[in-house]
Scaffold this motif. Sequence first.
Motif, PDB file in Angstrom:
ATOM      1  N   UNK A  96       0.884  -1.245  -0.019  1.00 26.42           N
ATOM      2  CA  UNK A  96       0.127   0.160   0.139  1.00 26.42           C
ATOM      3  C   UNK A  96       0.813   1.334   0.030  1.00 26.42           C
ATOM      4  N   UNK A  97       0.508   2.245  -0.704  1.00 25.35           N
ATOM      5  CA  UNK A  97       1.178   3.649  -0.710  1.00 25.35           C
ATOM      6  C   UNK A  97       0.316   4.495   0.243  1.00 25.35           C
ATOM      7  N   UNK A  98       1.025   5.582   0.229  1.00 20.26           N
ATOM      8  CA  UNK A  98       0.291   6.794   1.386  1.00 20.26           C
ATOM      9  C   UNK A  98      -0.951   7.027   0.766  1.00 20.26           C
ATOM     10  N   UNK A  99      -1.179   7.382  -0.384  1.00 22.89           N
ATOM     11  CA  UNK A  99      -2.432   7.697  -1.111  1.00 22.89           C
ATOM     12  C   UNK A  99      -3.426   6.523  -0.909  1.00 22.89           C
ATOM     13  N   UNK A 100      -3.073   5.277  -0.844  1.00 24.75           N
ATOM     14  CA  UNK A 100      -3.950   4.155  -0.833  1.00 24.75           C
ATOM     15  C   UNK A 100      -4.338   4.053   0.595  1.00 24.75           C
ATOM     16  N   UNK A 101      -3.514   4.252   1.697  1.00 23.30           N
ATOM     17  CA  UNK A 101      -3.798   4.315   3.297  1.00 23.30           C
ATOM     18  C   UNK A 101      -4.728   5.420   3.417  1.00 23.30           C
ATOM     19  N   UNK A 102      -4.548   6.539   2.801  1.00 24.26           N
ATOM     20  CA  UNK A 102      -5.384   7.700   3.135  1.00 24.26           C
ATOM     21  C   UNK A 102      -6.796   7.495   2.777  1.00 24.26           C
ATOM     22  N   UNK A 103      -7.185   6.629   1.944  1.00 21.06           N
ATOM     23  CA  UNK A 103      -8.700   6.341   1.567  1.00 21.06           C
ATOM     24  C   UNK A 103      -9.215   5.683   2.729  1.00 21.06           C
ATOM     25  N   UNK A 104      -8.491   5.089   3.765  1.00 15.35           N
ATOM     26  CA  UNK A 104      -9.411   4.469   4.921  1.00 15.35           C
ATOM     27  C   UNK A 104      -8.888   5.082   6.296  1.00 15.35           C
ATOM     28  N   UNK A 105      -7.596   5.777   6.312  1.00 13.72           N
ATOM     29  CA  UNK A 105      -6.990   6.273   7.400  1.00 13.72           C
ATOM     30  C   UNK A 105      -6.727   7.395   7.516  1.00 13.72           C
ATOM     31  N   UNK A 106      -7.064   8.384   8.602  1.00  6.35           N
ATOM     32  CA  UNK A 106      -6.719   9.867   8.490  1.00  6.35           C
ATOM     33  C   UNK A 106      -5.874  10.026   9.872  1.00  6.35           C
ATOM     34  N   UNK A 107      -5.071  10.829   9.856  1.00  6.67           N
ATOM     35  CA  UNK A 107      -4.208  11.332  11.035  1.00  6.67           C
ATOM     36  C   UNK A 107      -4.729  12.566  11.331  1.00  6.67           C
ATOM     37  N   UNK A 108      -5.245  12.657  12.988  1.00  7.43           N
ATOM     38  CA  UNK A 108      -5.456  13.912  13.704  1.00  7.43           C
ATOM     39  C   UNK A 108      -4.511  14.296  14.764  1.00  7.43           C
ATOM     40  N   UNK A 139       2.862   2.637  10.212  1.00  8.09           N
ATOM     41  CA  UNK A 139       3.458   2.511   8.751  1.00  8.09           C
ATOM     42  C   UNK A 139       2.844   3.745   7.830  1.00  8.09           C
ATOM     43  N   UNK A 140       1.714   4.144   8.164  1.00  8.90           N
ATOM     44  CA  UNK A 140       1.498   5.317   7.667  1.00  8.90           C
ATOM     45  C   UNK A 140       2.336   6.468   7.938  1.00  8.90           C
ATOM     46  N   UNK A 141       2.644   6.881   9.282  1.00 10.33           N
ATOM     47  CA  UNK A 141       3.762   7.659   9.848  1.00 10.33           C
ATOM     48  C   UNK A 141       4.978   7.483   9.087  1.00 10.33           C
ATOM     49  N   UNK A 142       5.439   6.223   8.936  1.00  6.84           N
ATOM     50  CA  UNK A 142       6.558   5.811   8.102  1.00  6.84           C
ATOM     51  C   UNK A 142       6.589   6.504   6.599  1.00  6.84           C
ATOM     52  N   UNK A 143       5.339   6.341   6.174  1.00  2.97           N
ATOM     53  CA  UNK A 143       5.244   6.596   4.526  1.00  2.97           C
ATOM     54  C   UNK A 143       5.459   8.481   4.530  1.00  2.97           C
ATOM     55  N   UNK A 144       4.826   8.806   5.584  1.00  2.00           N
ATOM     56  CA  UNK A 144       4.890  10.261   5.784  1.00  2.00           C
ATOM     57  C   UNK A 144       6.376  10.924   6.043  1.00  2.00           C
ATOM     58  N   UNK A 145       7.109  10.058   6.366  1.00  2.62           N
ATOM     59  CA  UNK A 145       8.599  10.650   6.542  1.00  2.62           C
ATOM     60  C   UNK A 145       9.020  10.519   7.860  1.00  2.62           C
ATOM     61  N   UNK A 146       8.356   9.807   8.979  1.00  3.77           N
ATOM     62  CA  UNK A 146       8.727   9.939  10.255  1.00  3.77           C
ATOM     63  C   UNK A 146       9.286   8.514  10.512  1.00  3.77           C
ATOM     64  N   UNK A 147      10.480   8.803  11.548  1.00  2.00           N
ATOM     65  CA  UNK A 147      11.187   7.712  11.694  1.00  2.00           C
ATOM     66  C   UNK A 147      10.729   6.963  12.997  1.00  2.00           C
ATOM     67  N   UNK A 148      10.301   5.638  12.782  1.00  2.00           N
ATOM     68  CA  UNK A 148       9.642   4.980  14.072  1.00  2.00           C
ATOM     69  C   UNK A 148      10.458   3.644  14.532  1.00  2.00           C
ATOM     70  N   UNK A 149      10.441   3.340  15.694  1.00  2.00           N
ATOM     71  CA  UNK A 149      10.842   2.068  16.229  1.00  2.00           C
ATOM     72  C   UNK A 149      10.018   1.803  17.256  1.00  2.00           C
ATOM     73  N   UNK A 150       9.687   0.395  17.180  1.00  4.80           N
ATOM     74  CA  UNK A 150       8.751  -0.202  17.934  1.00  4.80           C
ATOM     75  C   UNK A 150       9.312  -1.223  18.835  1.00  4.80           C
ATOM     76  N   UNK A 151       8.600  -1.114  20.072  1.00  7.22           N
ATOM     77  CA  UNK A 151       9.075  -2.372  21.152  1.00  7.22           C
ATOM     78  C   UNK A 151       8.288  -3.789  21.108  1.00  7.22           C
ATOM     79  N   UNK A 152       8.572  -4.805  21.109  1.00  7.27           N
ATOM     80  CA  UNK A 152       7.928  -5.758  20.916  1.00  7.27           C
ATOM     81  C   UNK A 152       8.260  -6.638  22.233  1.00  7.27           C
TER      82      UNK A 152
END
Length: 326
Positions: A96-108, A139-152
Amino acid sequence: MTLIEKRDLPYLGFTGVAYGLRGVPRSSRFRRCEIAARRMGALWYRVDRPSAALARKNMGVVLGSDLSEDQLDEMVREHFQSVALGMLVNDALPGLTLPDMRQFLSIEGIEHLDAALEQGKGVIFLGAHFGLHTYTPLMMLELMGYEITSILGEEVKDTDSAVYRNVVYPLRSRSRGGMDVIHLTGAPQRQMMTALQRNQVLLIMGDALGKHLLEMPAPQVMPAPLLGHALLLQTGPFRLARWLGSPVMPFFAVPQQDGYTCIIEPSLELSPDNSADGLRSDLAAYTARFEPYISRRPALWGNWRTGRLLDLMKPLEQGVLEEETV
């Protein structure tokens, strides 16, 4: 090690359907996920009666006796459908690309995240098992250019079946793409500090539960008010914030009429008190942000099927917010 267990079957089903959905046109993939989740979640609810009974018991005790039997049944079914949708969307993400994700997910509230990152100390992104899987907005934030690290946490155990370890887990893990992941083995604290010192967004689940919490001493775990109960939660995110001066920012994936909105809350106002009382106050600040969401749509909380939830979540009138009872 067993070859396959009963609990592997839903995971295999979701993984298989999710991979099939990757062949659906990206413009309609989320809608197909919704349809599949309603059907598979309802089937899962009917077939996995022990898990459904556990969720029903936990909801009945925590949410109160005013709920009718039919209301409880409907909420449990909605819970299974919500979890199913989160799994399907998460597993169908690759490609999925960023435009794809924006079809069902928005960031507020992205302005809150930007303002926090301007401090240069990273951001502790406090997630919750609510609504969509947390990896979807990340994943959407990463596509927007943010650097993400996740703890599992520990995702694969020695007791897991061969099918889960060698088929289900590797396939589901591919949805994370190139996201940096910290496993809670080795020296995770050093890796967490490094991510924040690099001014990255560090995901930590604020409502991570498990029976191991009952064995942890205060102030590693402390009770926090939620839904008229005191829920044991880990204080690690707030102790880390104290060490590095990093802001702590909750976020929640909330369903809307046409998809979901990831709501990024303003940074929590952390207590200046470095004692256990300060940590308890910080946890209460987090659950105060979380409670309005879970009160509106309680079925969307993913922890209703936690095996010892009622041991971790005691009524407030029992006085479990006193430190000596932790």
